[in-house]
Design a protein around this motif. Structure first.
Motif, PDB file in Angstrom:
ATOM      1  N   GLY A  94      31.503  -1.633 -23.989  1.00  0.00           N
ATOM      2  CA  GLY A  94      32.544  -1.797 -24.910  1.00  0.00           C
ATOM      3  C   GLY A  94      33.058  -3.105 -25.059  1.00  0.00           C
ATOM      4  O   GLY A  94      33.431  -3.665 -26.039  1.00  0.00           O
ATOM      5  N   GLY A  95      32.514  -4.035 -24.200  1.00  0.00           N
ATOM      6  CA  GLY A  95      32.570  -5.441 -23.991  1.00  0.00           C
ATOM      7  C   GLY A  95      34.124  -5.880 -23.538  1.00  0.00           C
ATOM      8  O   GLY A  95      34.665  -4.889 -23.073  1.00  0.00           O
ATOM      9  N   PRO A  96      34.418  -7.261 -23.497  1.00  0.00           N
ATOM     10  CA  PRO A  96      33.611  -8.204 -23.870  1.00  0.00           C
ATOM     11  C   PRO A  96      32.640  -8.608 -22.567  1.00  0.00           C
ATOM     12  O   PRO A  96      32.416  -7.927 -21.639  1.00  0.00           O
ATOM     13  CB  PRO A  96      34.575  -9.312 -24.100  1.00  0.00           C
ATOM     14  N   THR A  97      31.554  -9.506 -22.864  1.00  0.00           N
ATOM     15  CA  THR A  97      30.392  -9.792 -21.883  1.00  0.00           C
ATOM     16  C   THR A  97      30.990 -11.080 -21.494  1.00  0.00           C
ATOM     17  O   THR A  97      31.043 -12.224 -22.245  1.00  0.00           O
ATOM     18  CB  THR A  97      29.232  -9.656 -22.612  1.00  0.00           C
ATOM     19  N   ARG A  98      30.980 -11.419 -20.256  1.00  0.00           N
ATOM     20  CA  ARG A  98      31.199 -12.613 -19.532  1.00  0.00           C
ATOM     21  C   ARG A  98      30.026 -12.859 -18.647  1.00  0.00           C
ATOM     22  O   ARG A  98      29.858 -12.335 -17.498  1.00  0.00           O
ATOM     23  CB  ARG A  98      32.305 -12.800 -18.802  1.00  0.00           C
ATOM     24  N   VAL A  99      29.171 -14.096 -18.865  1.00  0.00           N
ATOM     25  CA  VAL A  99      28.167 -14.495 -18.003  1.00  0.00           C
ATOM     26  C   VAL A  99      28.620 -15.745 -17.588  1.00  0.00           C
ATOM     27  O   VAL A  99      28.630 -16.742 -18.056  1.00  0.00           O
ATOM     28  CB  VAL A  99      26.748 -14.502 -18.681  1.00  0.00           C
ATOM     29  N   THR A 100      28.341 -15.875 -16.113  1.00  0.00           N
ATOM     30  CA  THR A 100      28.672 -17.217 -15.465  1.00  0.00           C
ATOM     31  C   THR A 100      27.600 -17.568 -14.508  1.00  0.00           C
ATOM     32  O   THR A 100      26.771 -16.552 -13.851  1.00  0.00           O
ATOM     33  CB  THR A 100      29.895 -16.970 -14.342  1.00  0.00           C
ATOM     34  N   ALA A 101      27.188 -18.788 -14.729  1.00  0.00           N
ATOM     35  CA  ALA A 101      25.837 -19.243 -13.847  1.00  0.00           C
ATOM     36  C   ALA A 101      26.320 -20.530 -13.157  1.00  0.00           C
ATOM     37  O   ALA A 101      27.485 -21.247 -13.660  1.00  0.00           O
ATOM     38  CB  ALA A 101      24.780 -19.739 -14.982  1.00  0.00           C
ATOM     39  N   GLU A 102      26.044 -20.776 -11.932  1.00  0.00           N
ATOM     40  CA  GLU A 102      26.469 -21.484 -11.012  1.00  0.00           C
ATOM     41  C   GLU A 102      25.119 -22.363 -10.437  1.00  0.00           C
ATOM     42  O   GLU A 102      24.207 -21.757  -9.920  1.00  0.00           O
ATOM     43  CB  GLU A 102      27.127 -21.078  -9.632  1.00  0.00           C
TER      44      GLU A 102
END
Length: 454
Positions: free
Chosen positions: A440-448
């Motif tokens: 259902g969201g939202p989508t949070r993509v974190t890259a390090e």
């Protein structure tokens, strides 16, 4: 460079970092953990581990001290070195048994340490490898350090366990004292003039309650004791940090090689199926136009015009291919301009914010660019979002990327998805990818990524 989110945004559950579903988890116990701990199999396995530790540690300590002392005393002769090597080899063998015991009774998974590295065969080569191996000396250190701890933990665990159950069950066996010992009950204090016995109902009840407290606390005391054993086994009998790092680098090297090979195949396929096919068709059209130029100039002109359109299309495909390899705007102007250009091609409005005072090395900059590019392509293809945002900033020696959208969610790094491949690429350079995407969201993509400057 596009990848797919798991099985698509509409499939799968949002996962925790360890791959467990967020909802509908495991079985819930009605009895509190503190009350059921004395009867759990884990508590009895840990208690058994502590009881076994004493005889095993005595045997291991005596063996280690004897062999090392004998080897050190014989170092003035040639016999000292093989005796010392045999002692260290025996400690390695005991270490393997201790890892098995910890795995069976403590549920502690410890990888086997690095094997002996011998450049050639033979007894002398084996002896030198044993003496130079850090694993051998760590096993010896474990044999020496574990003995005093095993004595302490054995005494503490056995006493609290026996006294706890003995006091708890005192109402069942207090009759033994007046019938067979000739006294009223369990004697707490006594001298020539005074004595105190636990013999009336109130004292018997209090004794049982004290025993209950001891019984409930014993599993946690034993668990605290075995925590030290876990640290000893993991720290001294497992692979060293250097060896673990070497294995990680070898795995990362394989990922990098596979990724590079896949990129080369993709470029070759795009050239063969795209620009090359158009150029072949263009050459054929120009040949036909050349033949018709004298007899039918108008038809030749139309064919040349069509060929001109094919040239424009082929040039655009070559530009797109070159942009997929390494865009010129990234080299010339950095991440801010390059990510803004990528965002302008996304099918949803994207807000881009880059807060960097200096540029990282080209390799890290390129990985950051392609990571955001793939995530934005996923948003365009799978998310059904109407809005997205890209944030880039630096935290000490790490480069942070975050891509957020208001789509339908369900993204995951499991199941061999495109995101799992992206996570492997980041891991190859000591990077991390974290996906937070509930259904259902939202989508949070974190890259390090590691920050390295030129």
């Amino acid at each position: 460079m596009a990848t797919e989110y798991g099985q698509g945004y509409g499939h799968g559950l949002a996962l925790h970092e360890h791959g467990l579903p967020e909802h509908g988890g495991g079985r819930r116990h009605r009895v509190p953990a503190g009350l059921r701990a004395p009867f759990e199999a884990r508590s009895w396995r840990e208690f058994g581990y502590v009881l076994l530790s004493l005889p095993i540690s005595i045997l291991l300590f005596v063996y280690a001290i004897t062999m090392v002392s004998l080897g050190a005393g014989l170092l003035v002769t040639f016999l000292g070195i093989p005796v010392l090597a045999a002692g260290l080899a025996g400690c390695r063998g005991f270490g393997a048994l201790e890892r098995v015991r910890a795995r069976a009774l403590l549920d502690l998974e410890v990888a086997d340490p690095e094997p002996l590295r011998m450049r050639r065969r033979g007894f002398m080569a084996w002896m030198g490898a044993v003496l130079k191996s850090g694993t051998s000396w760590r096993a010896l250190l474990y044999a020496v350090l574990h003995f005093p701890w095993a004595v302490f933990s054995f005494v503490v665990a056995l006493n609290v366990w026996v006294y706890g159950w003995a006091l708890l069950t005192y109402p069942l066996w207090f009759w033994v004292f007046p019938m067979w010992a000739g006294q009223d009950g369990l004697q707490i204090y006594g001298d020539e003039t005074h004595s105190f016995y636990l013999d009336n109902p109130f004292e018997i009840t209090v004794t049982a309650l004290v025993g209950l407290l001891f019984t409930l606390a014993t599993p946690w005391i034993v668990r605290a004791l075995t925590t030290v054993d876990r640290l000893l086994v993991h720290g001294l009998l497992g692979p060293s940090k250097l060896a673990t790092r070497v294995v990680e680098l070898e795995s990362d090297r394989g990922v990098v090689v596979d990724t590079a090979a896949a990129d080369l195949r993709r470029i070759e396929r795009d050239l063969h199926d795209g620009a090359q096919a158009r150029l072949v068709a263009l050459a054929m059209d120009l040949g036909l136009a050349k033949e018709k130029l004298a007899e039918d100039p108008q038809a030749a002109a139309r064919m040349v015009d069509e060929a001109h359109g094919e040239v424009k299309t082929a040039l655009q495909e070559l530009r797109d291919l070159a942009r997929g390899i390494h865009p010129a705007v990234l080299t010339d102007r950095g991440l801010d301009a390059a990510l803004s250009a990528v965002a302008s091609r996304c099918t949803v409005p994207v807000e881009v914010q880059v807060d960097l005072t200096e540029r990282p090395v080209p390799a890290i900059e390129g990985i950051a660019y392609f990571t955001v590019s793939e995530l934005l392509q996923n948003i365009s293809k799978h998310s059904r979002a109407t809005w997205a945002a890209v944030d880039v900033w630096r935290v000490e020696n790490r480069l942070m990327l975050q891509v957020v959208d208001n789509g339908m969610g369900g993204a995951a790094t499991s199941g061999g998805s495109g995101l799992s491949g992206l996570a492997e690429r980041l891991d190859a350079v000591d990077g991390i990818l974290v996906v937070d995407s509930p259904v259902g969201g939202p989508t949070r993509v974190t890259a390090e990524l590691p920050w390295r400057t030129v």
